[in-house]
Design an enzyme around this catalytic site. Structure first.
Site, PDB file in Angstrom:
ATOM      1  CE1 TYR A   1      -3.484  -2.732   0.680  1.00  0.00           C
ATOM      2  CE2 TYR A   1      -4.634  -0.517   1.230  1.00  0.00           C
ATOM      3  CZ  TYR A   1      -4.612  -1.971   1.007  1.00  0.00           C
ATOM      4  OH  TYR A   1      -5.838  -2.620   0.818  1.00  0.00           O
TER       5      TYR A   1
ATOM      6  CE  LYS B   1       1.413 -17.495  -2.917  1.00  0.00           C
ATOM      7  NZ  LYS B   1       0.531 -18.628  -3.022  1.00  0.00           N
TER       8      LYS B   1
ATOM      9  CG  ASP C   1      -2.210 -19.938  -1.708  1.00  0.00           C
ATOM     10  OD1 ASP C   1      -1.920 -20.049  -0.488  1.00  0.00           O
ATOM     11  OD2 ASP C   1      -1.920 -20.614  -2.363  1.00  0.00           O
TER      12      ASP C   1
ATOM     13  CG  ASP D   1      -8.309  -4.506   1.691  1.00  0.00           C
ATOM     14  OD1 ASP D   1      -9.210  -4.053   2.314  1.00  0.00           O
ATOM     15  OD2 ASP D   1      -8.342  -4.389   0.465  1.00  0.00           O
TER      16      ASP D   1
ATOM     17  CG  ASP E   1     -14.024  -6.755   2.012  1.00  0.00           C
ATOM     18  OD1 ASP E   1     -13.987  -5.945   2.959  1.00  0.00           O
ATOM     19  OD2 ASP E   1     -14.648  -6.203   0.978  1.00  0.00           O
TER      20      ASP E   1
END
Ligand SMILES: NC(=O)c1ccc[n+]([C@@H]2O[C@H](COP(=O)([O-])OP(=O)(O)OC[C@H]3O[C@@H](n4cnc5c(N)ncnc54)[C@H](O)[C@@H]3O)[C@@H](O)[C@H]2O)c1
Ligand SMILES: CC(C)[C@H](C(=O)O)[C@@H](O)C(=O)O
Ligand SMILES: [Mg+2]
Length: 353
Positions: A138, A188, A220, A244, A248
């Protein structure tokens, strides 16, 4: 209690109005609440040309806590990037050093059928996602779109230093100590060096928390496990971008993104409190939005910045009561319940308080 509030864009002003009514209940009972309104996002761009103008910066810095509804919308997507509403949001997070984002995904039993998953998979769900909020891809430099060798190239930089990882790691371990003492760190590391460092540093600091059971999961797999067997998680800690996306995803286990509050904290529990959702342009101005994530963010503010657990619990209990009485905004509506508007939901929470 100095609170700076930022209604923002889209459904923002509609849900903020309901949060302010909740605060008004406490104010009338004698709680010493001082409120100051300021502009952020598209509303700020329209008024001043900047998404995080100096007056807002001044008010936010002077406050003990900031309440934010939501920013953004198609109207501003055509602007040069530094003027877009989302930059205002990222700007205030960085400016106030709000590196620790707590996103609790809790299923209220009354919403078991509204969840995207079968009731038996989600009943009793209570996960805390701890998302790093001021680093990662970000904010990493260099970034931008340039022309290289006759081709347009888009570039962002994923970067973390060990101190940034350490401080969010400590927040997550401490959260786990207060809950069920299980922490899953999501990365990851099979592909990305940034997250290899993430895993190494989390393992290093885990020595200070022998009472917490630490596990690691690739992002994942985590995305899949969240919909396969979400109750395996207690606290999840992860970087800005993975957090993020996973939050959601987790919101739908609770019935709706309109149910997910958040706290963004600095090292001294100064905080900004906002729902995890956005400005919902598709339902803005129609009095349809679910104000509960916004109202539950007020509860988090009482808990984390003002250490007023009684007020926090009282708000959460009021929300439970309203759901138990069968009232639902459209996003959590199901057969046999009563569909209400944003303001009617606010009325009910105020009455329950
Ligand atoms: N923290 C924030 O301010 C924030 C967060 C996410 C997105 N955004 C911005 O919001 C804008 C819209 O983004 P998006 O559409 O991807 O995400 P969104 O969260 O605004 O909306 C996604 C879907 O969820 C629904 N929804 C969201 N909140 C709801 C609520 N309280 N009650 C009922 N339904 C609700 C919307 O109607 C929509 O169908 C974009 O400009 C985006 O950048 C801002
Ligand atoms: C609007 C956007 C910048 C923001 C983010 O990505 O952090 C939002 O999606 C959120 O979850 O708060
Ligand atoms: Mg998001």
């Amino acid at each position: 209690m100095k609170i700076c509030y930022l209604p923002g864009d889209g459904i923002g002003p509609e849900i903020m109005a309901q949060a302010l009514r909740v605060l008004d209940v406490f104010k009338k009972e004698g709680m010493n609440i001082e409120l100051e309104e300021a502009l952020l996002g598209g509303a700020a761009v329209d008024a001043t040309g900047e998404p995080y103008p100096p007056a807002t910066q001044k008010a936010a810095r002077a406050a003990d806590a900031v309440l934010l509804a939501a920013v953004g919308g198609p109207k501003w997507d055509v602007l040069p990037r530094p003027q877009r509403p989302e930059r205002g949001l990222l700007g205030i997070r960085k400016d106030l050093n709000l590196f620790a984002n707590l996103r609790p995904a809790v299923l209220y039993p009354e919403l078991a059928n509204a969840s995207s998953l079968k009731p038996e998979i989600v009943s009793g769900l209570d996960i805390m996602i701890v998302r790093e909020l001021t680093g990662d891809i970000y904010f990493g430099e260099p970034r931008g779109i340039s022309e290289e060798g006759g081709l347009r190239v888009g570039r962002n930089t994923m970067i973390y230093n060990e101190e940034e990882i350490r401080r969010i790691g400590h927040v997550a371990f401490k959260a786990a100590q207060k809950r069920n003492k299980k922490l899953c760190s999501v990365d990851k590391m099979n592909v990305l060096e940034t997250t290899q460092l993430w895993r190494d540093v989390i393992i290093e600091i885990s020595k200070e928390y022998p009472d917490v059971e630490l596990s690691h999961m690739l992002v994942d797999n985590c995305a899949m496990q969240l919909v396969r067997a979400p109750k395996q998680f207690d606290v999840v800690v992860t970087g800005n971008m993975f957090g993020d996306i996973l939050s959601d995803e987790a919101s739908m286990l609770t019935g709706s993104i309109g149910m997910l509050p958040s706290a963004s904290l600095d090292a001294n529990n100064k905080g900004m409190y906002e729902p995890c959702h956005g400005s919902a342009p598709d339902i803005a101005g129609k009095n349809l939005a679910n104000p509960l994530a916004m109202i539950l963010s007020v509860a988090m503010m009482m808990r984390y910045t003002f250490a007023n657990e009684a007020a926090a619990t009282r708000i959460e209990t009021a929300v439970k009561k309203v759901l138990a009485s069968g009232l639902r905004t459209g996003d959590i509506f199901e057969e046999g319940t009563k569909r209400v508007s944003c303001t009617e939901m606010g009325d009910a929470v105020v009455a329950a308080l």
